[in-house]
Enzyme design. Structure first.
Site, PDB file in Angstrom:
ATOM      1  CB  ALA A   1      93.336 109.412  74.356  1.00 60.52           C
ATOM      2  CB  CYS A   2      94.828 110.371  69.925  1.00 59.26           C
ATOM      3  SG  CYS A   2      95.664 110.964  68.442  1.00 59.26           S
TER       4      CYS A   2
END
Length: 560
Positions: free
Chosen positions: A295-296
């Site tokens: 994520a990210c």
């Protein structure tokens, strides 16, 4: 249920700042320099300034006579109280505020400043205009009502909250009641254990929650700037529990919160640490490969890792990759980045290296100024003018539980945004090996948020095209965090998807079909197809070489 998108207009950018702005930083002196330039511009164009001043005077005269020449944006919740429309005093004050903003925007737009200078000016003026909103004073009708209802105690409580934030929250209004949650009890409470630890991370394995489980494990890699338990908040929002209950073996990386001693940890250090975690997952589960989820910045990490493994001819360790709101193509348009020239970026690197780390609170301040009405002035009104406690909200608690970035990783991220290395073969070197994402032929599942102000959806879409292999792209109707935390059951949830990924995000958007509900079930079907055979559940955690140690959430998550 499938529908065409309700509008064919391409969604606008969700904010004037993004992840690039937060990494590079935003200095007060740059903002003040723009304000000085505006003042000088007013002197250089006296006729232009006088014409707009007279126009503003004319509009204010109409306002005093009771005219309402300006409409309030219906999505602007600051003026939702009917007093702003029904009370003659408040209605005139609101119209005067809107007239001033409108005329100032026109003055900038019609000036002879360069396009970049006008963009910088609009950015600074918008922040200043939000700060000077009449809702931010004790004359706010909500504040006056609370003042009378509380017998004046709301003001005293508000002053107490202000004093506390000046001492303990860097002068910004607190966004959450931090006493309402405890990591390991009310948050990050899914049963599991730390089965491996190195300098950079703890690897948590969770106890199964199904009678059967798939053979291939899932390894979740969170962003380095936040703690891992965004994936394990309350049970109804826990992505970890959702995966466990549907037969997946789940491991999660919990990053260490670095300090000045760890200034040399760069992206290659984190890639090596995740590679080690992959080998531990394989050893414990007796699986030859794993499914990765990042994520990210965690998505950037697993992409760099796969490029490194491909260069070493070891990509067989990875069966699939899920990218949530992750940027690999770092070309972003942001007015804030007009303040950051090469000298500014080098100064930011030098500053973090001298300190050893970039404090997460510094990034949090920049993120807050991305949406000041939502993340600053909303809490200013609630905490200080109304004298109320900030809300008890688990997502905001996690968001405020930030970590630090080691100086080397901070420098690597600045270089990543400055040079956009992953769009070309060999543009990025990891652990001594060149990365070519097009040679990474692992199947991928990509999720973006249509209202994401941190990693804009079109850049996430372009990022998904950089990777080889079969890929799916889903556009959730949410922001940055809500795109990840999207459990089934939310009646407002929907997403867009198209079977064809064109080279242009705009073309993809207009061809995409709308689907009601969460994207989680779609991902579950996809990941189960990549998770191998089902077998009887193995209850024990770890193995003789990697025995279970501390119970989840471990020790690194508690480091402040």
């Amino acid at each position: 249920m499938r529908k065409q998108p309700s509008t064919r207009n391409l969604p606008a950018s969700a904010g004037s700042m993004n992840a690039q702005s937060a990494v590079a930083g935003l200095r007060a002196r740059d903002m003040l320099s723009t304000l000085r330039s505006l003042a000088l511009q007013g002197l250089r164009q006296p006729v232009h300034s006088a014409r707009h001043a007279l126009a503003l005077g004319g509009q204010l005269g109409r306002v005093l006579l009771g005219d309402t020449p300006h409409k309030v944006n219906p999505r602007d919740s600051r003026f939702a109280d009917p007093t702003w429309q029904l009370n003659p005093f408040y209605r005139r004050g609101l119209q005067a505020y809107l007239a001033w903003q409108h005329q100032l925007d026109n003055w900038i737009e019609e000036s002879d400043m360069s396009a970049d200078d006008r963009t910088r000016a609009r950015f600074v003026v918008s922040i200043l205009g939000d700060a000077l909103s009449p809702t931010n004073t004790l004359l706010n009708p909500l504040a006056l009502k609370e003042l009378f209802n509380s017998g004046g105690s709301s003001v005293l409580k508000g002053l107490g909250h202000l004093f506390d934030d000046l001492l303990h929250n860097d002068g910004l209004p607190s966004q959450v009641n931090k006493q309402a949650f405890e990591v390991g009890r009310s948050l990050a409470a899914t049963p599991g254990a730390v089965v491996f630890r190195n300098e950079l991370l703890e690897l948590i394995q969770y106890k199964p929650m199904s009678e059967k489980q798939f053979a291939r494990p899932l390894l979740i890699v969170p962003p380095q700037i936040n703690k891992y338990y965004i994936f394990d908040l309350s049970p109804d929002k826990s992505f970890v529990q959702y995966a466990l209950k549907n037969g997946l073996q789940v491991f999660v990386v919990s990053w260490r919160n670095p300090d000045a001693r760890h200034r040399e940890w760069g992206l290659s250090s984190y890639v090596q640490a995740v590679e080690e975690a992959i080998d531990v997952c394989r050893a414990i589960t007796a699986s030859k490969d794993v499914n990765l989820l990042g994520a990210c910045a965690g998505g950037l990490t697993i992409a760099a890792l796969q490029g490194h493994l491909q260069a070493k001819r070891q990509l067989r360790k990875v069966a699939s990759a899920t990218y949530l709101v992750s940027l690999l193509d770092s070309q972003l348009d942001s007015p804030a980045m007009l303040f950051a020239d090469e000298k500014t970026l080098e100064a930011a690197k030098r500053r973090s290296y001298q300190q050893g780390v970039l404090d997460g609170r510094d990034m949090a301040r920049v993120f807050a100024w991305m949406r000041p009405n939502d993340l600053i002035w909303n809490y200013w009104i609630n905490n200080y003018l109304l004298g109320k406690q900030p809300p008890a909200f688990d997502i905001l608690y996690w968001n405020n539980d930030s970590t630090r970035l080691p100086a080397a990783l901070h420098g690597d991220l600045i270089d990543f945004f400055q040079h956009n290395p992953l769009i070309r073969a060999g543009g990025l070197e990891i652990c001594g090996t060149p990365v070519d994402l097009r040679k990474v032929t692992v199947d991928s599942f990509n999720v973006a948020g249509i209202n994401d102000h941190i990693t804009p959806w079109d850049a996430v879409y372009r990022s998904s095209l950089l990777i080889g292999g079969d890929k799916r792209f889903i556009l959730s109707n949410s922001g940055h965090i809500q795109s990840i935390l999207n459990p089934p059951g939310n009646p407002k949830a929907n997403y867009l998807e198209s079977g064809k990924l064109s080279g242009d995000p705009r073309a993809w958007y207009h061809d995409a079909q709308k689907h009601d509900g969460s994207w989680w079930p779609q991902w579950l079907n996809w990941i189960q197809e990549h998770a191998g055979e089902q077998r009887d559940t193995r209850v024990a955690l770890g193995n003789p070489h990697y025995p279970a140690m501390e119970a989840a959430p471990g020790t690194y998550v508690h480091v402040r």
